[in-house]
Write a protein that holds these residues in place. Structure first.
Motif, PDB file in Angstrom:
ATOM      1  N   TYR A  84       0.710  -1.335  -0.023  1.00 17.26           N
ATOM      2  CA  TYR A  84       0.138   0.115   0.104  1.00 17.26           C
ATOM      3  C   TYR A  84       0.916   1.449  -0.097  1.00 17.26           C
ATOM      4  N   LEU A  85       0.349   2.252  -0.898  1.00 14.77           N
ATOM      5  CA  LEU A  85       1.009   3.642  -0.701  1.00 14.77           C
ATOM      6  C   LEU A  85       0.412   4.380   0.227  1.00 14.77           C
ATOM      7  N   ALA A  86       1.147   5.146   0.787  1.00 17.16           N
ATOM      8  CA  ALA A  86       0.653   6.349   1.761  1.00 17.16           C
ATOM      9  C   ALA A  86      -0.579   7.348   1.063  1.00 17.16           C
ATOM     10  N   THR A  87      -1.732   7.318   1.743  1.00 17.44           N
ATOM     11  CA  THR A  87      -2.494   8.402   1.186  1.00 17.44           C
ATOM     12  C   THR A  87      -3.216   9.159   2.328  1.00 17.44           C
ATOM     13  N   GLY A  88      -3.637  10.477   2.234  1.00 21.31           N
ATOM     14  CA  GLY A  88      -4.215  11.004   3.400  1.00 21.31           C
ATOM     15  C   GLY A  88      -5.047  12.010   2.788  1.00 21.31           C
ATOM     16  N   GLU A  89      -5.991  12.729   3.875  1.00 21.73           N
ATOM     17  CA  GLU A  89      -7.004  13.573   3.763  1.00 21.73           C
ATOM     18  C   GLU A  89      -7.019  14.474   5.070  1.00 21.73           C
ATOM     19  N   VAL A  90      -7.117  15.851   4.831  1.00 23.44           N
ATOM     20  CA  VAL A  90      -7.367  16.714   5.923  1.00 23.44           C
ATOM     21  C   VAL A  90      -8.639  17.198   5.780  1.00 23.44           C
ATOM     22  N   GLN A  91      -9.122  17.164   7.140  1.00 22.35           N
ATOM     23  CA  GLN A  91     -10.440  17.879   7.378  1.00 22.35           C
ATOM     24  C   GLN A  91     -10.466  18.462   8.898  1.00 22.35           C
ATOM     25  N   GLY A  92     -10.611  19.953   8.429  1.00 19.21           N
ATOM     26  CA  GLY A  92     -10.227  21.084   9.631  1.00 19.21           C
ATOM     27  C   GLY A  92      -8.749  20.796   9.853  1.00 19.21           C
ATOM     28  N   ASN A  93      -8.552  20.526  11.245  1.00 18.95           N
ATOM     29  CA  ASN A  93      -7.346  20.287  11.781  1.00 18.95           C
ATOM     30  C   ASN A  93      -6.988  18.810  12.037  1.00 18.95           C
ATOM     31  N   ARG A  94      -7.687  17.924  11.390  1.00 19.76           N
ATOM     32  CA  ARG A  94      -7.562  16.407  11.483  1.00 19.76           C
ATOM     33  C   ARG A  94      -6.837  15.962  10.286  1.00 19.76           C
ATOM     34  N   LEU A  95      -5.715  15.330  10.335  1.00 14.12           N
ATOM     35  CA  LEU A  95      -5.185  14.471   9.234  1.00 14.12           C
ATOM     36  C   LEU A  95      -5.372  13.157   9.457  1.00 14.12           C
TER      37      LEU A  95
END
Length: 331
Positions: A84-95
Motif C-alpha cells: 500500500y502507498l500512503a494516502t491521506g486527507e485533511v478535514q479541519g485540523n485532523r489529518l
C-alpha cells in the motif's frame, strides 16, 4: 562517434538486462546477443564501414522506442512492505492517513503484517526529525522524515523502491526503471526497528529546526506528494527520484531557499548539508549531533516497546525535555 556509440550500446545492454520482461535465461541470451552484435558493429565502424554505424543507430532507435514506451504501474505483485502507498486527507485540523504500516518484523523478509488508518491533530504537530540509516556502502544511506505530535505520537514518511515479491533492491537497477516509486507512512517501531534490530544498520536521528508553520507545510507536502503518487505511478531513480531528491523538492516547494549541493546525491553526507544550511538543532557542532544522534543500539534494546519513540530520543539534542519527562517517576 564510435566512442559515443560504444557507451550507448553498453547502456542498452544494461537496459535489456534490468527491464526485458522475460526469464533470466532469456535475458542473459538477449544481452549476450546484443553485446556480440554491438562489438562486431563497433569494430566494423572503426574500420571505416559506415554501414555498421547506420545499423547501430537503427538498433538504438528501436531500443529507445521500447525504452520510452515503458510505463510505471500500480498493478504488480508487490512485496508486503510496499503493498500500500500512503494516502491521506485533511478535514479541519485532523489529518487521516489511510495506510500506516506497523509490521512486527521477524526477519528482513518475514513480518506480522498490519496496516491501519491513523488520525493526527495538526494543532499538536511540534517536531520534525530526520532519520538517516546506512548499511556500510560509502556514500549511500536511506533518509526518512518523522513528524511528532507533542512527543506522544510519531509517524515516519519513507520514500522507497516498490519492489516485487521475492526481489531485493539494486542501486544499479534503480537507474534502469526496474522499480516504481513508493511513499510509505509507518510507525517508528516498524521503520526504525526494521533497520536497527533486523538489518543491523547504523541509524541516526537529528531533530530539525523548523517553525510550526513550516512543519505543517512539509507534512502536508508529503501528503500531497503521496496522494499524487497513488494517483499516477512513477519510476524510482537512484539519482533523480529517491529519498533525498523528493525531500529537497518538497522543501523548496514550501518556500525553503535551499542551495543545490553534492551531498544531496551522496546521501550519507546529508546531515552535513542540513547543518550547513542551519536546519539541525542549534547549540551543537556537527560531530556532537552525529555522536549524540546515534540511536541504533538503544533501538535494538527497546525494540517494539510501547514507548519506543520516546526512549530512542533520550540523549538526542533537542529532545532533552522529552527525556526528562519519560524518566520522571509517576505521581
Amino acid at each position: 562517434m564510435s566512442g559515443l556509440l560504444a557507451v550507448v550500446m553498453a547502456w542498452g545492454a544494461a537496459a535489456l538486462w534490468f527491464r526485458l520482461p522475460v526469464s533470466r535465461t532469456r535475458r542473459r541470451f538477449a544481452v549476450t546477443g546484443w553485446g556480440v552484435v554491438a562489438l562486431v558493429l563497433l569494430l566494423l565502424g572503426v574500420r571505416g564501414q559506415w554501414l555498421a554505424n547506420v545499423v547501430q543507430l537503427l538498433l538504438l532507435t528501436a531500443l529507445f522506442t521500447w525504452w520510452f514506451r515503458l510505463q510505471p504501474t500500480h498493478d504488480r505483485p508487490w512485496s508486503d512492505d510496499v503493498a500500500y502507498l500512503a494516502t491521506g486527507e485533511v478535514q479541519g485540523n485532523r489529518l487521516t492517513l489511510h495506510h500506516v504500516r506497523d509490521f512486527d518484523w521477524r526477519t528482513r523478509d518475514d513480518a506480522a503484517v498490519h496496516w491501519e488508518p491513523r488520525s493526527y491533530d495538526l494543532d499538536r504537530l511540534d517536531s520534525v526529525d530526520m532519520i538517516v540509516s546506512s548499511w556500510g556502502r560509502p556514500g549511500v544511506a536511506h533518509v526518512m522524515v518523522s513528524f511528532g505530535f507533542e512527543g506522544e505520537s510519531f509517524v515516519v514518511f519513507s520514500v522507497e523502491v516498490r519492489r516485487l515479491k521475492g526481489t531485493r533492491f539494486s542501486e544499479i537497477g534503480g537507474f534502469f526503471r526496474q522499480y516504481e516509486l513508493a511513499i510509505v507512512a509507518a510507525d517508528e517501531r516498524d521503520a526504525v526497528g526494521l533497520r536497527t534490530k533486523v538489518r543491523g544498520e547504523r541509524v541516526s536521528l537529528f531533530r530539525l529546526r523548523m517553525s510550526r508553520n513550516a512543519m505543517r507545510s512539509l507534512l502536508l507536502a508529503y501528503v500531497d506528494e503521496a496522494n499524487a503518487l497513488a494517483e499516477s505511478p512513477r519510476f524510482y531513480n537512484t539519482i533523480t527520484a529517491n529519498c533525498t531528491t523528493l525531500i529537497f523538492a518538497m522543501a523548496r516547494g514550501i518556500g525553503a531557499r535551499l542551495p543545490f549541493d553534492y551531498r544531496l546525491l551522496v546521501t550519507d553526507r546529508l546531515p552535513g548539508y542540513a547543518f550547513k544550511v542551519g536546519g539541525l538543532w542549534p547549540g551543537h557542532t556537527l560531530p556532537e549531533l552525529e555522536e549524540s544522534g546515534r540511536i541504533d543500539e538503544q533501538a535494538r534494546r527497546v525494540h517494539r516497546a510501547a514507548d519506543f519513540s520516546q526512549r530512542i530520543r533520550q540523549g538526542v539534542p533537542g529532545w532533552e525535555a522529552l527525556a526528562r519527562a519519560s524518566q520522571a517517576p509517576a505521581e
